[in-house]
Motif scaffolding. Structure first.
Motif: not given
Lengths: 270, 275, 264
Positions: A81, A83-85, A87-88, A91, A144-146, A149, A216, B39, B47, B49, B134
């Motif tokens: 989660e 890593l995706h956070t 990366t997304l 992007i 949550g991840a949203l 992100m 972060e 991706y 996630l 979303i 951190h």
């Protein structure tokens, strides 16, 4: 034999001239006053301070041995989660920052008003820390991840946009003039004139920011942003020190791996 | 792809291209974009979303913003703000001063051209550890070991300052010229005199700039460590969020931005004075 | 040559240097110095000549242990330099002034601070830290700057000086140590011919005036003949000539430098 020549000269030597000495003394005095003021008003309980090394060591002792069994079911999904956070978020930030950097670059947008708006966006997003952004987005979207992100994305816009705008402004005008002279559309000028010149900087900035964002995003969970931070928070609240140790080790490892990966990308692609 | 572009070639190619294929399709780039899109779709599902959540969030956002404006400048809030801000400032000052004082010896110990290899490698390992943690995580650990409050924040920021400054000290020491050191050593100077007269004059001017930057950075991060219990304005901010005092949140955020900007001005002024 | 007026024996003992079977290998099996033995009496300018890479610099740096000798003995002030370490080594180093090819000044410090660096072996660390040198030292530094012709440059930064001026500062720094021996490693190799002669004149005159034995590495044979009281020729890490300048013949130069065409 030559000593008499300058016998009349004052034989004093000071490292700094008088005004310099006054400035420096004033500065040191200011620092001392600031430190004394800080130490006097701030609430430091001496017992805690003397205790600190002992307590810190205790903390690490309690973390050992690390509870690896906890990794597959809780920590691994959290790691993914995170890593995706990161990366997304990167992007999304790159997409938005590209637009804003075009607004800011003076060789592309000649309107001072648009420049200024763009600049304000960059400064505003950058000066509020990702963690504070996360607090905002958690309030908006729930934990949550949203939220994490979006916090990563918004905070990164300023950083990416600033460097991207500088790279665009540094683009050489020669090839662009050649394209404009052929009557190419503005979009074609951007893609065929600017993009090839900006691309190396673009990739460098994006990977560099991704590296920072991995760090972060690993902590955003502490305020509800999902990922490893959330796992850490849970373990801390439950006082499962062996699990805290595991999450810390994973965070440490992922930070190191991200740094190595970006260094490798930079040297091989750029 | 990554070859540096030659301006003249590019110009000629652009001029010549319209006669043949206007813009030949760039397959690697297209595939790359497709992979990226796939991706994004995949990661978004991971996630959780969804567009619906986003819309709901935006709806919240409208209410949120309306509750934030106007920022709350009432007297009791301002006094809370003042208390939090001074504490943050104090945390930043102490952390910077201690960090600066400790980073010189640690940086010197990590410089491979001055320190014996075992010392240099252990110092480098320590610095690497400090850098990869951190500040927020360090703050949490200190909160757990020394309790809530400013002390934990100070200790966390000292660790962060040490990681940043010591590495730069070590790098500048490794880049400096060894020739003056040879001369000072030949004069029979003890090691610390070699450092004061041979090393520091070469390293200090850059160090001042880094230290000023670190003050900036500590000011910024002191808001951060407060969120996890390290004292200062971060604690005030978290409380305001938890009490849904969003108008006060805006006041605090504006104050943080203001003080960070003042910090940038002060550190710029410091850099000029010492160079 | 006349002996010094006061306590000639004591001074002679302090200012003489005896090197016994000195060897140095940077890599095992590849000696740079092979059994160098040398006796230097209490005064005079000794020039060491020889081609580059022949161990002149290594020899000079072994004397004050900037380079660690592999074996041998270096007797100075009644002590074996090779056996010393730590504070003892520093105490003896302060009696050996050194002048460098690249001047080795601390560029960001002022000229007078660079000269005062010569006192660092004598003053405690806190004085160096606060730049609180003794008034007598500061006065001495000014005198030395006058003596090398830089009296008006005391407060300039060292990086603002020309090469010749920097080397003058280097000389003043070496003399600031009140040395009993001066080592100079190619002091003129980075300077133009005119400045080279001036610098050599300065070194020779200071050495003669203060009766300090001075060992100078150089590859300029003419300068060596002109200023040295004694010339030592080195080739491949060993001494192949040792005598007064007048005794140095072309045949010796052939042995030192090899080849023939360059002598014409």
């Amino acid at each position: 034999m030559t000593a008499e020549i300058s016998a009349g000269r004052p034989r004093q030597w000071q490292r700094f001239s008088l005004p310099e000495r006054i400035m420096r003394s004033a500065f040191y005095l200011l620092v001392v006053i600031a430190v004394i003021w800080s130490l006097r008003t701030i609430e430091i309980i001496p017992e805690f301070l003397y205790d600190a090394p002992q307590q810190t060591v205790d903390l690490f002792v309690r973390m050992w041995p690390i509870d690896w069994s906890w990794y597959p079911k809780v920590v691994h999904p959290a790691l993914m989660e995170t890593l995706h956070t990161a990366t997304l978020g990167t992007i999304l930030a790159v997409a938005v920052a590209s637009v804003v950097s075009l607004m800011v670059a003076r060789n592309i947008t000649r309107s001072i008003i648009v420049n200024t708006i763009g600049r304000f966006i960059l400064v505003a997003t950058r000066s509020v820390h990702a963690m504070v952004w996360a607090l905002f987005f958690v309030a908006l979207f729930g934990p949550g991840a949203l939220a994490g992100m979006l916090a990563i994305a918004v905070h990164s816009i300023g950083f990416i946009g600033k460097f991207l705008a500088e790279a665009i402004e540094d683009a050489k005008p020669g090839p662009i003039e050649a394209l404009v002279a052929t009557g190419a559309s503005p979009l074609a000028v951007l893609i065929k004139g600017y993009w090839p010149q900006v691309k190396p900087a673009f990739l460098a900035i994006a990977t560099f920011r991704w590296d920072i964002n991995v760090r972060e995003s690993a902590v955003l969970g502490l305020v509800g942003g999902g990922g490893l931070g959330m796992a850490l928070d849970t373990a801390l609240n439950n006082l499962y020190w062996d699990q805290v140790g595991l999450v810390l080790v994973v965070i440490f490892a992922v930070v190191i791996v991200a740094e190595i990966a970006t260094a490798w990308i930079r040297s091989s692609i750029l | 792809m990554s070859a540096p572009h030659d301006d003249t070639n590019l110009g000629i190619a652009a001029l010549a291209a319209p006669q043949r294929v206007a813009f030949p399709p760039n397959w690697p780039a297209r595939i790359g974009l497709l992979v990226l899109a796939l991706y994004v779709a995949y990661a978004s599902t991971i996630l959780d979303i969804t567009w619906a959540r986003f819309i709901i969030g935006l709806d919240h956002g409208a209410k949120f913003l309306s509750r934030m404006f106007p920022p709350d400048f009432s007297a009791d809030k301002l006094s809370l703000l003042y208390v939090g801000m001074t504490e943050s400032l104090q945390i930043a000052i102490i952390a910077t001063v201690v960090g600066v004082l400790l980073s010189l010896p640690l940086g010197l110990a990590a410089a491979r051209n001055l320190a014996p290899p075992p010392l240099a490698w252990s110092a480098r390992a320590l610095i690497a550890l400090f850098r990869s943690l951190h500040p927020v995580i360090v703050a949490i650990l200190f909160v757990k070991s020394v309790g809530f409050g400013a002390l934990a924040g100070i200790l966390a920021l000292i660790v962060a300052s040490l990681g940043f400054l010591s590495k730069l000290v070590a790098e500048s020491v490794e880049e400096m010229s060894m020739k003056p050191l040879e001369a000072v050593r030949a004069a029979g100077a003890p090691f610390l005199s070699v450092v004061t007269m041979g090393v520091l004059p070469q390293v200090i001017p850059r160090f001042i700039g880094f230290a000023a930057y670190q003050l900036d950075s500590n000011l910024r991060n002191s808001a951060l460590v407060g969120i996890v219990g390290g004292g200062g304005i971060g604690a005030t901010l978290l409380t305001a969020f938890q009490r849904f005092d969003y108008d006060f949140v805006l006041t605090i955020v504006l104050a943080i931005i203001a003080i960070v900007m003042v910090g940038e001005i002060v550190s710029g002024w410091m850099r000029r004075m010492f160079q | 040559m006349a002996t010094a007026t006061q306590a000639p024996d004591a001074r002679k003992r302090e200012r003489s240097l005896i090197i016994n079977k000195l060897c140095k290998e940077y890599r095992a099996g590849q000696p740079v110095l092979r059994d160098v033995s040398l006796e230097i009496e209490s005064r005079g300018l000794i020039a060491i000549i020889g081609p580059s890479g022949t161990g002149k610099s290594t020899l000079i740096r072994c004397i004050n242990r900037l380079v660690e000798p592999t074996s041998g003995e270096i007797l100075f002030r009644g002590r074996d330099m090779v056996a010393l370490s730590g504070p003892e080594l520093r105490t003896i180093r302060r009696h050996i002034g050194m002048i460098f090819q690249e001047y080795n000044l601390v560029e960001r410090l002022s000229v007078i601070e660079n000269v005062l660096c010569g006192r660092l072996g004598y003053v405690p660390v806190w004085r160096a830290w606060l730049r609180k040198f003794r008034a007598a030292d500061i006065e001495h530094a000014f005198q030395l700057l006058d003596a090398v012709g830089l009296g008006d440059f005391a407060n300039q930064r060292a990086d603002q000086l020309s090469g010749g001026q920097r080397q003058r500062v280097g000389i003043a720094r070496a003399l600031m140590q009140e040395p009993d021996l001066v080592l100079a490693d190619e002091p003129t190799s980075s300077l133009d011919p005119k400045t080279s002669v001036e610098i050599m004149e300065l070194i020779a005159s200071r050495a003669a005036e203060r009766k300090i034995p001075t060992i100078v590495n150089m590859h300029n044979v003419d300068l060596a003949r002109r200023f040295a009281d004694r010339i030592i020729g080195m080739s491949k890490g060993a001494i192949v000539f040792d005598g007064p300048p007048l005794a140095l013949k072309d045949s010796h130069l052939l042995e030192i430098y090899g080849g023939e065409g360059w002598l014409e």
